[in-house]
Design a protein around this motif. Structure first.
Motif, PDB file in Angstrom:
ATOM      1  N   LYS A 192     -62.272   6.779  23.788  1.00 53.61           N
ATOM      2  CA  LYS A 192     -63.276   6.273  24.712  1.00 53.61           C
ATOM      3  C   LYS A 192     -62.821   6.457  26.166  1.00 53.61           C
ATOM      4  CE  LYS A 192     -63.984   2.048  23.400  1.00 53.61           C
ATOM      5  NZ  LYS A 192     -64.618   0.675  23.402  1.00 53.61           N
ATOM      6  N   ALA A 193     -61.554   6.198  26.417  1.00 59.37           N
ATOM      7  CA  ALA A 193     -61.016   6.361  27.767  1.00 59.37           C
ATOM      8  C   ALA A 193     -61.041   7.821  28.190  1.00 59.37           C
ATOM      9  CB  ALA A 193     -59.599   5.807  27.830  1.00 59.37           C
ATOM     10  N   GLU A 194     -60.783   8.736  27.264  1.00 65.10           N
ATOM     11  CA  GLU A 194     -60.781  10.168  27.574  1.00 65.10           C
ATOM     12  C   GLU A 194     -62.162  10.645  27.999  1.00 65.10           C
ATOM     13  OE1 GLU A 194     -58.746  13.917  27.828  1.00 65.10           O
ATOM     14  OE2 GLU A 194     -57.997  11.864  27.494  1.00 65.10           O
ATOM     15  N   LEU A 195     -63.205  10.032  27.454  1.00 63.56           N
ATOM     16  CA  LEU A 195     -64.572  10.445  27.750  1.00 63.56           C
ATOM     17  C   LEU A 195     -65.221   9.623  28.860  1.00 63.56           C
ATOM     18  CD1 LEU A 195     -65.683  10.958  24.065  1.00 63.56           C
ATOM     19  CD2 LEU A 195     -65.715  12.727  25.826  1.00 63.56           C
ATOM     20  N   ALA A 218     -53.888   7.247   8.520  1.00 56.96           N
ATOM     21  CA  ALA A 218     -52.586   7.856   8.247  1.00 56.96           C
ATOM     22  C   ALA A 218     -52.369   9.103   9.089  1.00 56.96           C
ATOM     23  CB  ALA A 218     -52.475   8.199   6.764  1.00 56.96           C
ATOM     24  N   GLN A 219     -53.410   9.908   9.276  1.00 56.31           N
ATOM     25  CA  GLN A 219     -53.311  11.115  10.093  1.00 56.31           C
ATOM     26  C   GLN A 219     -52.948  10.777  11.534  1.00 56.31           C
ATOM     27  OE1 GLN A 219     -53.365  14.273   9.424  1.00 56.31           O
ATOM     28  NE2 GLN A 219     -53.743  15.251  11.402  1.00 56.31           N
ATOM     29  N   LEU A 220     -53.461   9.659  12.018  1.00 54.94           N
ATOM     30  CA  LEU A 220     -53.249   9.278  13.418  1.00 54.94           C
ATOM     31  C   LEU A 220     -52.009   8.409  13.611  1.00 54.94           C
ATOM     32  CD1 LEU A 220     -56.989   8.576  14.176  1.00 54.94           C
ATOM     33  CD2 LEU A 220     -55.592  10.323  15.311  1.00 54.94           C
ATOM     34  N   ALA A 221     -51.267   8.195  12.543  1.00 54.34           N
ATOM     35  CA  ALA A 221     -50.078   7.347  12.650  1.00 54.34           C
ATOM     36  C   ALA A 221     -49.007   7.980  13.519  1.00 54.34           C
ATOM     37  CB  ALA A 221     -49.517   7.040  11.264  1.00 54.34           C
ATOM     38  N   GLY A 222     -48.908   9.307  13.484  1.00 55.62           N
ATOM     39  CA  GLY A 222     -47.828   9.960  14.211  1.00 55.62           C
ATOM     40  C   GLY A 222     -48.279  10.880  15.324  1.00 55.62           C
ATOM     41  N   GLN A 223     -49.548  10.813  15.684  1.00 54.77           N
ATOM     42  CA  GLN A 223     -50.037  11.691  16.754  1.00 54.77           C
ATOM     43  C   GLN A 223     -51.183  11.025  17.491  1.00 54.77           C
ATOM     44  OE1 GLN A 223     -50.848  14.782  13.761  1.00 54.77           O
ATOM     45  NE2 GLN A 223     -52.969  14.854  14.539  1.00 54.77           N
ATOM     46  N   ALA A 224     -51.361  11.426  18.751  1.00 57.55           N
ATOM     47  CA  ALA A 224     -52.363  10.789  19.599  1.00 57.55           C
ATOM     48  C   ALA A 224     -53.784  11.212  19.256  1.00 57.55           C
ATOM     49  CB  ALA A 224     -52.073  11.102  21.069  1.00 57.55           C
ATOM     50  N   TRP A 225     -53.936  12.489  18.830  1.00 55.59           N
ATOM     51  CA  TRP A 225     -55.273  13.034  18.597  1.00 55.59           C
ATOM     52  C   TRP A 225     -55.385  13.595  17.192  1.00 55.59           C
ATOM     53  CZ3 TRP A 225     -57.865  10.859  22.144  1.00 55.59           C
ATOM     54  CH2 TRP A 225     -57.340  10.703  23.426  1.00 55.59           C
ATOM     55  N   LEU A 226     -56.611  13.748  16.728  1.00 52.96           N
ATOM     56  CA  LEU A 226     -56.837  14.037  15.319  1.00 52.96           C
ATOM     57  C   LEU A 226     -56.362  15.422  14.902  1.00 52.96           C
ATOM     58  CD1 LEU A 226     -58.023  13.028  12.667  1.00 52.96           C
ATOM     59  CD2 LEU A 226     -60.250  13.906  13.402  1.00 52.96           C
ATOM     60  N   ASP A 252     -62.076  14.986  17.841  1.00 53.17           N
ATOM     61  CA  ASP A 252     -62.030  13.599  18.314  1.00 53.17           C
ATOM     62  C   ASP A 252     -63.413  13.113  18.716  1.00 53.17           C
ATOM     63  OD1 ASP A 252     -59.029  13.006  18.319  1.00 53.17           O
ATOM     64  OD2 ASP A 252     -59.112  14.868  19.482  1.00 53.17           O
ATOM     65  N   ILE A 253     -64.192  13.975  19.332  1.00 54.53           N
ATOM     66  CA  ILE A 253     -65.574  13.609  19.662  1.00 54.53           C
ATOM     67  C   ILE A 253     -66.337  13.295  18.386  1.00 54.53           C
ATOM     68  CG2 ILE A 253     -67.781  14.529  20.501  1.00 54.53           C
ATOM     69  CD1 ILE A 253     -66.232  15.939  22.723  1.00 54.53           C
ATOM     70  N   ASP A 254     -66.205  14.155  17.389  1.00 54.73           N
ATOM     71  CA  ASP A 254     -66.917  13.935  16.134  1.00 54.73           C
ATOM     72  C   ASP A 254     -66.498  12.625  15.474  1.00 54.73           C
ATOM     73  OD1 ASP A 254     -68.603  16.073  16.200  1.00 54.73           O
ATOM     74  OD2 ASP A 254     -67.513  17.281  14.737  1.00 54.73           O
ATOM     75  N   LEU A 255     -65.215  12.320  15.511  1.00 53.16           N
ATOM     76  CA  LEU A 255     -64.753  11.076  14.909  1.00 53.16           C
ATOM     77  C   LEU A 255     -65.274   9.872  15.687  1.00 53.16           C
ATOM     78  CD1 LEU A 255     -63.190   9.478  12.856  1.00 53.16           C
ATOM     79  CD2 LEU A 255     -61.081   9.954  14.140  1.00 53.16           C
ATOM     80  N   LEU A 256     -65.283   9.952  17.009  1.00 48.82           N
ATOM     81  CA  LEU A 256     -65.794   8.848  17.819  1.00 48.82           C
ATOM     82  C   LEU A 256     -67.262   8.579  17.504  1.00 48.82           C
ATOM     83  CD1 LEU A 256     -65.323   6.816  20.122  1.00 48.82           C
ATOM     84  CD2 LEU A 256     -65.995   8.611  21.723  1.00 48.82           C
ATOM     85  N   VAL A 257     -68.053   9.639  17.420  1.00 47.27           N
ATOM     86  CA  VAL A 257     -69.473   9.470  17.101  1.00 47.27           C
ATOM     87  C   VAL A 257     -69.635   8.882  15.706  1.00 47.27           C
ATOM     88  CG1 VAL A 257     -71.643  10.706  16.686  1.00 47.27           C
ATOM     89  CG2 VAL A 257     -70.239  11.285  18.678  1.00 47.27           C
ATOM     90  N   ALA A 258     -68.831   9.349  14.754  1.00 46.01           N
ATOM     91  CA  ALA A 258     -68.924   8.844  13.384  1.00 46.01           C
ATOM     92  C   ALA A 258     -68.554   7.368  13.309  1.00 46.01           C
ATOM     93  CB  ALA A 258     -68.036   9.663  12.458  1.00 46.01           C
ATOM     94  N   ALA A 298     -56.482   2.127  17.553  1.00 45.62           N
ATOM     95  CA  ALA A 298     -55.829   2.504  18.809  1.00 45.62           C
ATOM     96  C   ALA A 298     -56.341   3.852  19.293  1.00 45.62           C
ATOM     97  CB  ALA A 298     -54.315   2.536  18.620  1.00 45.62           C
ATOM     98  N   TRP A 299     -56.502   4.792  18.362  1.00 48.95           N
ATOM     99  CA  TRP A 299     -57.065   6.095  18.723  1.00 48.95           C
ATOM    100  C   TRP A 299     -58.450   5.924  19.336  1.00 48.95           C
ATOM    101  CZ3 TRP A 299     -61.747   7.587  17.029  1.00 48.95           C
ATOM    102  CH2 TRP A 299     -62.181   8.853  17.449  1.00 48.95           C
ATOM    103  N   TYR A 300     -59.279   5.051  18.776  1.00 43.63           N
ATOM    104  CA  TYR A 300     -60.641   4.852  19.265  1.00 43.63           C
ATOM    105  C   TYR A 300     -60.639   4.468  20.744  1.00 43.63           C
ATOM    106  CZ  TYR A 300     -65.408   3.026  19.569  1.00 43.63           C
ATOM    107  OH  TYR A 300     -66.707   2.793  19.948  1.00 43.63           O
ATOM    108  N   GLU A 301     -59.751   3.580  21.130  1.00 42.61           N
ATOM    109  CA  GLU A 301     -59.671   3.186  22.540  1.00 42.61           C
ATOM    110  C   GLU A 301     -59.229   4.351  23.422  1.00 42.61           C
ATOM    111  OE1 GLU A 301     -60.898   0.381  23.599  1.00 42.61           O
ATOM    112  OE2 GLU A 301     -61.359  -0.132  21.519  1.00 42.61           O
ATOM    113  N   ARG A 302     -58.281   5.167  22.950  1.00 42.92           N
ATOM    114  CA  ARG A 302     -57.855   6.352  23.707  1.00 42.92           C
ATOM    115  C   ARG A 302     -59.012   7.326  23.882  1.00 42.92           C
ATOM    116  NH1 ARG A 302     -53.354   5.944  20.330  1.00 42.92           N
ATOM    117  NH2 ARG A 302     -54.007   7.695  19.030  1.00 42.92           N
TER     118      ARG A 302
END
Length: 206
Positions: free
Chosen positions: A202-205, A153-161, A170-176, A196-200
């Motif tokens: 990964k691409a950012e890193l 729900a938090q990521l429904a309206g924004q690209a990053w956490l 975002d790094i912490d969420l990706l690792v989790a 969708a955020w997860y793919e973004r």
């Protein structure tokens, strides 16, 4: 300064991604957790808590918590900031880091350390022996499945956490999210914004 770490483990991985993103290079020694090197006398002399990562500064000061190490390194290397640049941004990043640690990382660690044979009588990290509590496995799973829809729900309206830009949250969420595979869990199909955020991320890193 010298970093003692074990790149495969989730907490060290958080720091490794932080350093990679910011282009920080530090002399590093791997402490093999699979061989229990963190419990040996040599490492205990460096970090009595027997946990990694641990950053030993040139003056002998030891930093042994990821968020503390990242805060220190961010001050030394301000380019490509990951902890926010305004008071509000910094508060948002730290708040999400704490939420993820208590709502995802600890529950996942509870699930792993209280079920895997490798952690028998080692259900908590550090120098002390703790018996496994099977009840914590199910509680951890319940906690995990409570927070995932909240993140979606938090990521429904924004690209990053934690705001408009990519941050340490975002790094912490990706690792989790990746840590979930260690206990055979995955992001539910209905959490489309989180996927969708997860793919973004990964691409950012990349």
């Amino acid at each position: 300064m010298k970093l003692y770490t074990y790149d495969r483990a989730p907490n060290p991985r958080r720091l490794a991604m932080f350093m990679q993103y910011k282009g920080i290079a530090i002399e590093t020694q791997q402490v093999d957790l699979m061989k229990a090197e963190q419990l040996g006398e040599q490492f205990r002399a460096i970090n009595p808590a027997q946990t990694v990562p641990a950053l030993l500064l040139d003056d002998g000061t030891l930093l042994s918590e990821v968020i503390g190490i990242c805060t220190y390194l961010e001050e030394l290397h301000p380019d490509r900031p990951l902890l926010g640049t305004t008071a509000l941004e910094k508060a948002q990043v730290i708040s999400w880091d704490h939420r993820l640690f208590t709502g995802m990382v600890i529950p996942l660690a509870d699930m792993l350390r209280n079920s895997a044979e490798a952690f028998r009588n080692r259900a908590l990290p550090g120098p002390y022996d703790f018996a496994q509590l099977p009840e914590l496995v199910e509680r951890g799973r319940l906690q995990l499945h409570c927070i995932l829809p909240e993140l979606d729900a938090q990521l429904a309206g924004q690209a990053w956490l934690a705001g408009d830009g990519f941050t340490f949250a975002d790094i912490d969420l990706l690792v989790a999210v990746d840590f979930m595979a260690w206990v055979k869990e995955s992001v539910p199909a209905e959490c489309t914004h989180l996927k969708a955020w997860y793919e973004r991320a990964k691409a950012e890193l990349a």
